[in-house]
Design a protein around this motif. Sequence first.
Motif, PDB file in Angstrom:
ATOM      1  N   GLN A   1      -0.592   5.760   3.665  1.00 55.65           N
ATOM      2  CA  GLN A   1      -0.535   6.632   2.502  1.00 55.65           C
ATOM      3  C   GLN A   1       0.353   7.836   2.806  1.00 55.65           C
ATOM      4  OE1 GLN A   1      -2.331   6.207  -0.475  1.00 55.65           O
ATOM      5  NE2 GLN A   1      -3.292   4.298   0.191  1.00 55.65           N
ATOM      6  N   LEU A   2       0.974   8.400   1.766  1.00 55.86           N
ATOM      7  CA  LEU A   2       1.871   9.541   1.943  1.00 55.86           C
ATOM      8  C   LEU A   2       1.149  10.880   2.024  1.00 55.86           C
ATOM      9  CD1 LEU A   2       4.607   8.544  -0.662  1.00 55.86           C
ATOM     10  CD2 LEU A   2       4.872   8.540   1.823  1.00 55.86           C
ATOM     11  N   GLY A   3      -0.079  10.953   1.525  1.00 59.06           N
ATOM     12  CA  GLY A   3      -0.708  12.229   1.240  1.00 59.06           C
ATOM     13  C   GLY A   3      -0.959  13.158   2.402  1.00 59.06           C
ATOM     14  N   ARG A   4      -1.272  12.642   3.580  1.00 61.63           N
ATOM     15  CA  ARG A   4      -1.632  13.528   4.687  1.00 61.63           C
ATOM     16  C   ARG A   4      -0.449  14.364   5.162  1.00 61.63           C
ATOM     17  NH1 ARG A   4      -1.846  13.225  10.420  1.00 61.63           N
ATOM     18  NH2 ARG A   4      -0.998  11.103  10.384  1.00 61.63           N
ATOM     19  N   LEU A   5       0.744  13.825   5.113  1.00 59.13           N
ATOM     20  CA  LEU A   5       1.897  14.486   5.714  1.00 59.13           C
ATOM     21  C   LEU A   5       2.934  14.970   4.716  1.00 59.13           C
ATOM     22  CD1 LEU A   5       2.438  12.054   8.738  1.00 59.13           C
ATOM     23  CD2 LEU A   5       1.279  14.267   8.741  1.00 59.13           C
ATOM     24  N   THR A   6       2.762  14.657   3.439  1.00 56.31           N
ATOM     25  CA  THR A   6       3.733  15.074   2.437  1.00 56.31           C
ATOM     26  C   THR A   6       2.999  15.619   1.210  1.00 56.31           C
ATOM     27  OG1 THR A   6       3.922  13.103   1.032  1.00 56.31           O
ATOM     28  CG2 THR A   6       5.047  13.030   3.154  1.00 56.31           C
ATOM     29  N   SER A   7       3.759  16.190   0.288  1.00 48.88           N
ATOM     30  CA  SER A   7       3.177  16.663  -0.969  1.00 48.88           C
ATOM     31  C   SER A   7       3.081  15.544  -1.992  1.00 48.88           C
ATOM     32  CB  SER A   7       4.031  17.801  -1.539  1.00 48.88           C
ATOM     33  OG  SER A   7       5.360  17.353  -1.770  1.00 48.88           O
ATOM     34  N   ALA A   8       3.610  14.382  -1.666  1.00 47.33           N
ATOM     35  CA  ALA A   8       3.561  13.229  -2.568  1.00 47.33           C
ATOM     36  C   ALA A   8       2.267  12.444  -2.361  1.00 47.33           C
ATOM     37  CB  ALA A   8       4.769  12.334  -2.331  1.00 47.33           C
ATOM     38  N   ARG A   9       2.008  11.522  -3.261  1.00 44.53           N
ATOM     39  CA  ARG A   9       0.845  10.650  -3.169  1.00 44.53           C
ATOM     40  C   ARG A   9       1.302   9.204  -3.330  1.00 44.53           C
ATOM     41  NH1 ARG A   9      -0.651  14.661  -1.522  1.00 44.53           N
ATOM     42  NH2 ARG A   9      -2.483  15.932  -2.046  1.00 44.53           N
ATOM     43  N   GLY A  10       0.474   8.296  -2.865  1.00 40.90           N
ATOM     44  CA  GLY A  10       0.778   6.882  -3.046  1.00 40.90           C
ATOM     45  C   GLY A  10       0.807   6.119  -1.750  1.00 40.90           C
ATOM     46  N   ARG A  11       0.762   4.812  -1.891  1.00 44.81           N
ATOM     47  CA  ARG A  11       0.793   3.924  -0.735  1.00 44.81           C
ATOM     48  C   ARG A  11       2.229   3.763  -0.232  1.00 44.81           C
ATOM     49  NH1 ARG A  11      -1.750  -1.700  -1.932  1.00 44.81           N
ATOM     50  NH2 ARG A  11       0.114  -1.753  -3.244  1.00 44.81           N
ATOM     51  N   LEU A  12       2.372   3.663   1.065  1.00 42.73           N
ATOM     52  CA  LEU A  12       3.688   3.408   1.634  1.00 42.73           C
ATOM     53  C   LEU A  12       4.254   2.081   1.102  1.00 42.73           C
ATOM     54  CD1 LEU A  12       4.876   5.449   3.664  1.00 42.73           C
ATOM     55  CD2 LEU A  12       4.610   3.712   5.426  1.00 42.73           C
ATOM     56  N   ALA A  13       3.377   1.119   0.905  1.00 42.45           N
ATOM     57  CA  ALA A  13       3.808  -0.207   0.464  1.00 42.45           C
ATOM     58  C   ALA A  13       4.366  -0.221  -0.957  1.00 42.45           C
ATOM     59  CB  ALA A  13       2.634  -1.188   0.562  1.00 42.45           C
ATOM     60  N   ASP A  14       4.135   0.854  -1.700  1.00 35.82           N
ATOM     61  CA  ASP A  14       4.648   0.931  -3.069  1.00 35.82           C
ATOM     62  C   ASP A  14       5.970   1.701  -3.149  1.00 35.82           C
ATOM     63  OD1 ASP A  14       2.429  -0.431  -4.057  1.00 35.82           O
ATOM     64  OD2 ASP A  14       1.284   1.428  -4.342  1.00 35.82           O
ATOM     65  N   GLN A  15       6.483   2.149  -2.008  1.00 40.24           N
ATOM     66  CA  GLN A  15       7.681   3.002  -1.999  1.00 40.24           C
ATOM     67  C   GLN A  15       8.933   2.199  -1.647  1.00 40.24           C
ATOM     68  OE1 GLN A  15       6.833   6.102  -3.017  1.00 40.24           O
ATOM     69  NE2 GLN A  15       4.703   5.333  -2.902  1.00 40.24           N
ATOM     70  N   ARG A  16      10.053   2.678  -2.175  1.00 42.87           N
ATOM     71  CA  ARG A  16      11.376   2.251  -1.725  1.00 42.87           C
ATOM     72  C   ARG A  16      11.976   3.394  -0.905  1.00 42.87           C
ATOM     73  NH1 ARG A  16      13.925   1.872  -7.406  1.00 42.87           N
ATOM     74  NH2 ARG A  16      12.780   3.836  -7.395  1.00 42.87           N
ATOM     75  N   TRP A  17      13.009   3.092  -0.130  1.00 40.92           N
ATOM     76  CA  TRP A  17      13.600   4.129   0.707  1.00 40.92           C
ATOM     77  C   TRP A  17      14.085   5.302  -0.135  1.00 40.92           C
ATOM     78  CZ3 TRP A  17      13.405   6.579   4.863  1.00 40.92           C
ATOM     79  CH2 TRP A  17      14.439   7.409   5.291  1.00 40.92           C
ATOM     80  N   GLN A  18      14.691   5.031  -1.291  1.00 40.40           N
ATOM     81  CA  GLN A  18      15.191   6.125  -2.125  1.00 40.40           C
ATOM     82  C   GLN A  18      14.059   6.977  -2.695  1.00 40.40           C
ATOM     83  OE1 GLN A  18      15.856   2.831  -2.575  1.00 40.40           O
ATOM     84  NE2 GLN A  18      16.193   2.333  -4.746  1.00 40.40           N
ATOM     85  N   ASP A  19      12.833   6.457  -2.678  1.00 41.55           N
ATOM     86  CA  ASP A  19      11.686   7.242  -3.143  1.00 41.55           C
ATOM     87  C   ASP A  19      11.226   8.264  -2.106  1.00 41.55           C
ATOM     88  OD1 ASP A  19      11.543   5.650  -5.474  1.00 41.55           O
ATOM     89  OD2 ASP A  19      10.266   4.183  -4.463  1.00 41.55           O
ATOM     90  N   VAL A  20      11.466   7.982  -0.834  1.00 43.58           N
ATOM     91  CA  VAL A  20      10.860   8.801   0.225  1.00 43.58           C
ATOM     92  C   VAL A  20      11.860   9.515   1.120  1.00 43.58           C
ATOM     93  CG1 VAL A  20       8.828   7.297   0.289  1.00 43.58           C
ATOM     94  CG2 VAL A  20      10.718   6.876   1.881  1.00 43.58           C
ATOM     95  N   GLU A  21      13.134   9.189   1.029  1.00 42.33           N
ATOM     96  CA  GLU A  21      14.082   9.691   2.027  1.00 42.33           C
ATOM     97  C   GLU A  21      14.235  11.210   2.007  1.00 42.33           C
ATOM     98  OE1 GLU A  21      18.195   8.563   1.563  1.00 42.33           O
ATOM     99  OE2 GLU A  21      17.907   8.121  -0.564  1.00 42.33           O
TER     100      GLU A  21
END
Length: 242
Positions: A54-74
């Motif tokens: 999950q993104l929540g612990r280390l970022t201000s975003a939320r959601g599962r890593l498995a639902d992300q594309r690189w352009q969503d998180v870079e």
Amino acid sequence: MIASKLIAHRGAALLAPENTLGALSKTKEIGIPWVEIDINRLGDGTLVMFHDDQLGRLTSARGRLADQRWQDVELLDIGSHFSAEYSGERMATISQTLDHIQTLGLGLNLEIKVYPEFTPEQIVFDTIKALDKQWIDFSKLLISSFSTEVLNLLHQWRPDWQCGHLWERIPADWPQLAEALNLVSVHCDHRFLTETQIQVIRSSGLDLYCYTVNDRSRAQQLWDLGVDGIITDNPLALSRMD
């Protein structure tokens, strides 16, 4: 011993934001020769250096890593949670990570994460492709995982690679698993490790690495008992004893 007496956990996670290029640079800066990081997978198949699913612990975003594309998180900030000094830190692909580690001259303990969204075959196959393409000195690479299935796949597909099994509590059948998987090391939670287990594992010829040890007296006790290496969030504090 394959690795070193001190291994920087997620890139010295008490000194820099975990699993970032900045943390790898900090590991080199303080003179620690080996680093431990996590390899994970996005929904589009991109491999990244990241521990959680999950993104929540280390970022201000939320959601599962498995639902992300690189352009969503870079462009996500994964350093500000640690300190303002690291506010520019971004998530790194494994390609960027491997290049940086080798430029720094560090040894790598690569932990393969397996979450339910992906099969072990997917993450292992992609990891092999990345390492085949970029990693040069395999004597400075030690792969570990909590997943016996992951290690079995690595044993089938890359039998010459150095692999170790991660456990919280070491199971009674560890010698059989070590032989079947051709392991070179055992990695375990130091809190559940007994002196007898240390003696037996060391006599087997396998390396023994303990996580996550941040207390100086406990680290010294483990070294005195024969543990090969300590995986720590604060190698700077323990390096004065090394």
